[in-house]
Scaffold this motif. Sequence first.
Motif, PDB file in Angstrom:
ATOM      1  N   ARG A   1     -15.235 -28.452   0.788  1.00 22.92           N
ATOM      2  CA  ARG A   1     -15.242 -28.836  -0.622  1.00 22.92           C
ATOM      3  C   ARG A   1     -13.825 -28.770  -1.188  1.00 22.92           C
ATOM      4  O   ARG A   1     -13.041 -27.889  -0.849  1.00 22.92           O
ATOM      5  CB  ARG A   1     -16.164 -27.922  -1.430  1.00 22.92           C
ATOM      6  CG  ARG A   1     -16.385 -28.400  -2.865  1.00 22.92           C
ATOM      7  CD  ARG A   1     -17.386 -27.539  -3.608  1.00 22.92           C
ATOM      8  NE  ARG A   1     -17.661 -28.091  -4.936  1.00 22.92           N
ATOM      9  CZ  ARG A   1     -18.451 -27.530  -5.826  1.00 22.92           C
ATOM     10  NH1 ARG A   1     -19.079 -26.366  -5.536  1.00 22.92           N
ATOM     11  NH2 ARG A   1     -18.646 -28.082  -7.017  1.00 22.92           N
TER      12      ARG A   1
ATOM     13  N   SER B   1     -13.216 -30.868  -7.928  1.00 24.50           N
ATOM     14  CA  SER B   1     -14.027 -31.970  -8.447  1.00 24.50           C
ATOM     15  C   SER B   1     -13.178 -32.940  -9.263  1.00 24.50           C
ATOM     16  O   SER B   1     -12.194 -32.556  -9.888  1.00 24.50           O
ATOM     17  CB  SER B   1     -15.157 -31.429  -9.326  1.00 24.50           C
ATOM     18  OG  SER B   1     -16.036 -30.619  -8.563  1.00 24.50           O
TER      19      SER B   1
ATOM     20  N   CYS C   1     -16.900 -32.633  -4.884  1.00 24.34           N
ATOM     21  CA  CYS C   1     -16.064 -33.519  -4.071  1.00 24.34           C
ATOM     22  C   CYS C   1     -15.672 -32.813  -2.779  1.00 24.34           C
ATOM     23  O   CYS C   1     -15.652 -31.567  -2.721  1.00 24.34           O
ATOM     24  CB  CYS C   1     -14.829 -33.957  -4.849  1.00 24.34           C
ATOM     25  SG  CYS C   1     -15.209 -34.911  -6.349  1.00 24.34           S
TER      26      CYS C   1
ATOM     27  N   CYS D   1     -16.785 -37.995  -3.183  1.00 20.14           N
ATOM     28  CA  CYS D   1     -17.549 -37.202  -4.145  1.00 20.14           C
ATOM     29  C   CYS D   1     -19.027 -37.578  -4.094  1.00 20.14           C
ATOM     30  O   CYS D   1     -19.391 -38.719  -3.761  1.00 20.14           O
ATOM     31  CB  CYS D   1     -17.026 -37.414  -5.559  1.00 20.14           C
ATOM     32  SG  CYS D   1     -15.329 -36.851  -5.816  1.00 20.14           S
TER      33      CYS D   1
END
Length: 440
Positions: free
Chosen positions: A330, A333, A340, A386
């Motif tokens: 990860r 974002s 994302c 994402c």
Amino acid sequence: MASSQTLTTLFIFSLLTISYAATDPFKLPKQTNIHFPIRKNQTSLQYYTTFEAGSPQSRTKVDALINLGAQAVWFDCTSYVSSSYKRAACGSNRCKKALGSVCVGCNSTPRPGCSNNTCGVYAFNPLTEYLTAQELGEDTVRVTSSDGHSIRLSYDVPKFQFSCADADIVEGLPGDKTKGLVGFARTDVSLVSQISSVFGLAKKFALCIPASSDKGLGDIFIGGGPYYMPPRDEDQSLDLASTPLVINPVSTAPIFSEGDASDEYFINVKSIEVDNKRVAFNSSLLSIDSNGVGGTKISTIVPYTALHSSIYKPLVKDFVKAAAVDGIKRVASIAPFGACFDAKTAPKTLNGPAVPDIDLVLEGINVWFKLYGSNTMVEVKKNVICLAFVDGGAEPRTSIVLGGHQLENRVLEFDLAASKLGFSKPLQLWNTSCSQNRLS
């Protein structure tokens, strides 16, 4: 004097090239439907189609936004010239059929879209939420038939109803040339209803929405199959799972009367799974209540599926957890997305990035709308992908609005007579897509 052989040759050639004028109804050959192309605007992420309207001497090419839930057809008539155009008078049967509720007038030089004592119908731009009453008219539109493989013949359809919009309403439509909108809702004046009625076709239509139109165009088929997606040889209409279409008892249109039901398309999602594990949330959000709130709607306008916050947050949580188990890293974002990832940690497959599957469990026996990486992920910048779902807020009218990205590259058949949605598996499974060339 021409020989009989020459005359015969000319006659056969004319049959192959003639543009037919549709009568009421005009019967197509068996295994034939009416076809419109679908293009995608990569900036706005909207989809549009193209058709021609007007008298043969002055046809106008119209690029029109595709809105699955819109009730009618409208386009900008500012520069529209056609000798066959006719306005609809206030109170006429044509006006009532189109749900006209006002009379409109115009103080300028008479032209299509500028007449007095004319039926006014509401035109709505869903991207800007601009709503205005516009002149209802009718004219000839040219459409093409298909055998599911290729475009076949052109037909002139008379008395096709649409509203003549002004220049203001087209603001915000995708690209520089899109000047109108075609609606597919359950009304008498939608594109589907008018075309199927003229040709006596089954009341069904199919969409094959492309992820890109750079290498080929998507499809609108009106009247049923066959639907072929080369290089696969099989007819996709024979290989569809199905689930009922349900009626929302309260209209979702911008203007409606008390007691009107929605014209849009809803389905029953029973639960959501990530890698075959059920996502925990209040399941009552999946039902439509007596006020028309809740449930799941299908939309071509919303680019990415929008979820009620109480569904979105646990879905993202479960997806992130499953992705971590798969070794997918990860990263920060990027709005509007809540999760994302490093694309280098999600290997590419035929169905997009190798990420956890998301299943919408639908009404019916063992019916899943399965979403693989191509429909669940979006590349937002180099090496960053994402989760392509967005938070729809804590009090949305509809709990799940299934958006365009999740609908791409599969056949979606809306059977209005049987009130059911048929859908194929993602076409990438057969090494094909919705980007096709139907002209050959």
